[in-house]
Design a protein around this motif. Structure first.
Motif, mmCIF file in Angstrom:
data_model
loop_
_atom_site.group_PDB
_atom_site.id
_atom_site.type_symbol
_atom_site.label_atom_id
_atom_site.label_comp_id
_atom_site.label_asym_id
_atom_site.label_seq_id
_atom_site.Cartn_x
_atom_site.Cartn_y
_atom_site.Cartn_z
ATOM 1 N N ARG A 45 -0.947 2.275 37.605
ATOM 2 C CA ARG A 45 -0.378 1.838 36.325
ATOM 3 C C ARG A 45 -1.418 1.979 35.205
ATOM 4 N N ALA A 46 -2.654 1.591 35.481
ATOM 5 C CA ALA A 46 -3.705 1.700 34.468
ATOM 6 C C ALA A 46 -4.042 3.158 34.154
ATOM 7 N N ALA A 47 -3.865 4.043 35.117
ATOM 8 C CA ALA A 47 -4.129 5.474 34.885
ATOM 9 C C ALA A 47 -2.966 6.148 34.183
ATOM 10 N N VAL A 55 -12.180 11.495 43.374
ATOM 11 C CA VAL A 55 -13.230 10.719 44.028
ATOM 12 C C VAL A 55 -14.450 10.830 43.120
ATOM 13 N N GLY A 56 -14.815 9.723 42.495
ATOM 14 C CA GLY A 56 -15.887 9.759 41.501
ATOM 15 C C GLY A 56 -15.426 10.572 40.311
ATOM 16 N N ASN A 57 -16.202 11.588 39.957
ATOM 17 C CA ASN A 57 -15.823 12.489 38.861
ATOM 18 C C ASN A 57 -15.239 13.792 39.381
ATOM 19 N N VAL A 58 -14.950 13.869 40.655
ATOM 20 C CA VAL A 58 -14.431 15.094 41.262
ATOM 21 C C VAL A 58 -12.915 14.963 41.401
ATOM 22 N N VAL A 59 -12.193 15.886 40.781
ATOM 23 C CA VAL A 59 -10.740 15.890 40.830
ATOM 24 C C VAL A 59 -10.318 17.069 41.707
ATOM 25 N N ILE A 60 -9.598 16.760 42.781
ATOM 26 C CA ILE A 60 -9.333 17.723 43.850
ATOM 27 C C ILE A 60 -7.838 17.987 43.956
ATOM 28 N N HIS A 87 -4.733 11.579 33.555
ATOM 29 C CA HIS A 87 -4.483 10.534 34.550
ATOM 30 C C HIS A 87 -5.654 10.452 35.535
ATOM 31 N N GLU A 88 -6.072 11.591 36.050
ATOM 32 C CA GLU A 88 -7.159 11.607 37.036
ATOM 33 C C GLU A 88 -8.487 11.180 36.411
ATOM 34 N N GLU A 89 -8.696 11.520 35.144
ATOM 35 C CA GLU A 89 -9.917 11.081 34.469
ATOM 36 C C GLU A 89 -9.969 9.558 34.385
ATOM 37 N N ARG A 90 -8.833 8.929 34.177
ATOM 38 C CA ARG A 90 -8.796 7.460 34.158
ATOM 39 C C ARG A 90 -9.213 6.897 35.517
ATOM 40 N N HIS A 91 -8.824 7.573 36.603
ATOM 41 C CA HIS A 91 -9.274 7.133 37.930
ATOM 42 C C HIS A 91 -10.798 7.240 38.044
ATOM 43 N N SER A 92 -11.393 8.261 37.424
ATOM 44 C CA SER A 92 -12.856 8.381 37.501
ATOM 45 C C SER A 92 -13.538 7.182 36.823
#
Length: 143
Positions: free
Chosen positions: A133-135, A68-73, A91-96
């Protein structure tokens, strides 16, 4: 993006600084910190402007980790999780970055719609989900 260290700070590149500030301004990172706090997770500074939260105690969402935002939980510990899934943080950084591109909290609705579309097309929540897919499906541990 190839330097995936489980914990640490370091100097941010201009794009990472933009993402960090943008996700604060669009409120997604503050909401991520609130979710981590509600889930009684331990929060620490992570690499590349990310915030890592582990020990999350709520059962939702069902995922090895979520952003969520830059927070990876995650419910697990970051060192243990990265030992078994070394590309997950990438992968999670791409979501950020996706939160930044979606101007923050609208990402929730867009992501839910993408999950629904994926489910209708493939019977799987991630396989045809444009955000997953993009992540990078493989980096996220998806088959």
């Amino acid at each position: 993006m190839d330097d995936v260290r489980p914990i640490g700070g370091g100097r941010l590149t201009a794009p990472q600084q933009l993402r960090r500030l943008g996700n604060w301004a669009n409120l997604s990172t503050p909401v991520g910190l609130l979710i981590a706090r509600i889930g009684r997770a331990d929060v620490q500074r992570g690499p590349r402007g990310l915030v890592l939260a582990d020990g999350y105690r709520l059962g939702f969402p069902i995922a090895g980790a979520f952003t969520v935002g830059n927070v990876v939980i995650t419910a697990r510990s970051w060192p243990d999780l990265l030992a078994t899934s070394p590309n997950l943080l990438r992968h999670e950084e791409r979501h950020s970055w996706q939160y930044l591109a979606c101007l923050g909290l609208p990402f929730f609705g867009l992501y839910a719609a993408a999950m629904g579309w994926s489910w209708l097309r493939t019977g799987d929540l991630a396989r045809a989900n444009v955000f997953e897919r993009a992540a990078g499906l493989a980096d996220g541990g998806y088959l």
